[in-house]
Enzyme design. Structure first.
Site, mmCIF file in Angstrom:
data_model
loop_
_atom_site.group_PDB
_atom_site.id
_atom_site.type_symbol
_atom_site.label_atom_id
_atom_site.label_comp_id
_atom_site.label_asym_id
_atom_site.label_seq_id
_atom_site.Cartn_x
_atom_site.Cartn_y
_atom_site.Cartn_z
ATOM 1 N N GLU A 69 -94.369 121.255 -42.937
ATOM 2 C CA GLU A 69 -93.627 121.233 -44.204
ATOM 3 C C GLU A 69 -93.779 122.601 -44.881
ATOM 4 O O GLU A 69 -94.892 123.052 -45.117
ATOM 5 C CB GLU A 69 -94.181 120.109 -45.098
ATOM 6 N N ASP A 120 -82.257 120.872 -44.484
ATOM 7 C CA ASP A 120 -81.354 121.910 -44.962
ATOM 8 C C ASP A 120 -80.615 121.580 -46.255
ATOM 9 O O ASP A 120 -79.378 121.500 -46.284
ATOM 10 C CB ASP A 120 -80.334 122.255 -43.845
ATOM 11 N N LYS A 124 -75.649 127.186 -50.763
ATOM 12 C CA LYS A 124 -75.032 128.485 -51.070
ATOM 13 C C LYS A 124 -75.023 129.350 -49.812
ATOM 14 O O LYS A 124 -75.982 129.318 -49.039
ATOM 15 C CB LYS A 124 -75.824 129.192 -52.168
ATOM 16 N N ASP A 156 -77.171 112.748 -44.601
ATOM 17 C CA ASP A 156 -76.090 112.018 -45.276
ATOM 18 C C ASP A 156 -74.901 112.940 -45.556
ATOM 19 O O ASP A 156 -73.983 112.564 -46.276
ATOM 20 C CB ASP A 156 -76.592 111.353 -46.567
HETATM 21 C C1 LIG Z 1 -83.998 117.377 -48.285
HETATM 22 S S1 LIG Z 1 -85.725 117.398 -47.953
HETATM 23 C C2 LIG Z 1 -85.947 115.916 -46.974
HETATM 24 C C3 LIG Z 1 -87.380 115.445 -46.968
HETATM 25 C C4 LIG Z 1 -87.672 114.302 -45.997
HETATM 26 N N1 LIG Z 1 -87.437 114.704 -44.631
HETATM 27 C C5 LIG Z 1 -86.858 113.086 -46.313
HETATM 28 O O1 LIG Z 1 -85.942 112.743 -45.545
HETATM 29 O O2 LIG Z 1 -87.126 112.446 -47.346
HETATM 30 C C6 LIG Z 1 -85.939 118.705 -46.734
HETATM 31 C C7 LIG Z 1 -87.403 119.014 -46.486
HETATM 32 O O3 LIG Z 1 -87.515 119.997 -45.466
HETATM 33 C C8 LIG Z 1 -88.448 120.977 -45.877
HETATM 34 N N2 LIG Z 1 -88.142 122.225 -45.159
HETATM 35 C C9 LIG Z 1 -87.059 123.014 -45.346
HETATM 36 N N3 LIG Z 1 -87.076 124.063 -44.509
HETATM 37 C C10 LIG Z 1 -88.201 123.915 -43.756
HETATM 38 C C11 LIG Z 1 -88.788 124.703 -42.706
HETATM 39 N N4 LIG Z 1 -88.220 125.840 -42.290
HETATM 40 N N5 LIG Z 1 -89.952 124.264 -42.150
HETATM 41 C C12 LIG Z 1 -90.542 123.123 -42.602
HETATM 42 N N6 LIG Z 1 -90.042 122.362 -43.604
HETATM 43 C C13 LIG Z 1 -88.883 122.753 -44.164
HETATM 44 C C14 LIG Z 1 -88.258 121.058 -47.372
HETATM 45 O O4 LIG Z 1 -89.340 121.657 -48.052
HETATM 46 C C15 LIG Z 1 -88.110 119.579 -47.712
HETATM 47 O O5 LIG Z 1 -89.354 118.945 -47.886
#
Ligand SMILES: C[S@@+](CC[C@H](N)C(=O)[O-])C[C@H]1O[C@@H](n2cnc3c(N)ncnc32)[C@H](O)[C@@H]1O
Length: 213
Positions: A69, A120, A124, A156
């Site tokens: 994370e 993701d 932007k 989604d």
């Molecule tokens: C929209 S959230 C979804 C969180 C979770 N997977 C859920 O479905 O409830 C996207 C998550 O991916 C993490 N994230 C984004 N880019 C990442 C990366 N390069 N490596 C690890 N985590 C990442 C973000 O910090 C965030 O916690």
């Protein structure tokens, strides 16, 4: 705490600089050395608040979980919760950018399954470089996931699903197990926080399942 409290003694926001990292020197790490268990390993990328990992650990007591994370606070909190529930060192969450961490993992074919839930959240154009699901990540998953292993990607956002699907389906090491979307996650009852919310709100969830050839 009053307005007269000296600045030096006011609580400062936590930096979470102490969030767990894969290796202090940023070097390579033997994936299996991270866990005590010898059972199947789930790799979760971007667990957020960690509901999926915690539910999976409860439902599959022989499984290990490696979660990566990027946000230090979320990684720290999930790693703590895993420990409090007695799942450490069967499960760990590290504060790492998965794109940089995966190439550092030694152990081709040691991951039984991988999950990327609702990745993701960048909309932007100038944030496009933050996207986690890219060709390099898919190549790393092809290296780490065992033959016959499963990769679940769900979102989604239909435009995102349409971009993710061919990255896996057209990769020589992965075969789609849906057409292209499947109704249900292969890992129920474990659900990510976003997945549970989408279900409650009646939003569509585009679930893609791939098998490592
Ligand atoms: C929209 S959230 C979804 C969180 C979770 N997977 C859920 O479905 O409830 C996207 C998550 O991916 C993490 N994230 C984004 N880019 C990442 C990366 N390069 N490596 C690890 N985590 C990442 C973000 O910090 C965030 O916690």
């Amino acid at each position: 705490m009053t307005d007269e409290t000296p600045i030096a003694s006011k609580p400062r926001p936590r930096s979470y600089a102490h969030a767990p990292r894969l290796a202090a020197d940023g070097g390579k790490v033997e994936l299996r050395s991270l866990f005590s268990g010898t059972g199947p390993v789930m790799l979760e990328i971007g667990p957020g608040r960690g509901r999926f990992a915690l539910e999976l650990l409860a439902a599959r007591p022989d499984w290990s979980v490696l979660a990566l994370e990027i946000r230090k606070k979320l990684a720290f909190n999930l790693d703590e919760r895993m420990r409090e529930r007695g799942c450490s060192p069967r499960a760990r969450c590290f504060a790492e950018d998965a794109r940089e961490a995966l190439p550092r993992l030694i152990g081709d074919g040691t991951v039984s399954a991988a999950a990327i839930h609702f990745p993701d959240p960048w909309w932007k154009k100038r944030h496009a470089k933050r996207m986690v699901v890219g060709d390099e990540l898919v190549n790393e998953l092809a290296r780490l996931v065992a033959k016959g292993g499963t990769v679940l990607v769900q979102t989604d956002v239909i435009e995102r699903a349409e971009a993710y699907f061919p990255r896996f389906a057209e990769h020589p090491e992965f075969a789609s197990k849906g057409a292209p979307y499947v109704e249900e996650s292969p890992f129920v009852p474990a659900r990510s926080n976003r997945e549970a919310m989408a279900i409650t709100d009646g939003l569509p969830v585009y679930r893609m399942v791939f098998e490592r050839r």
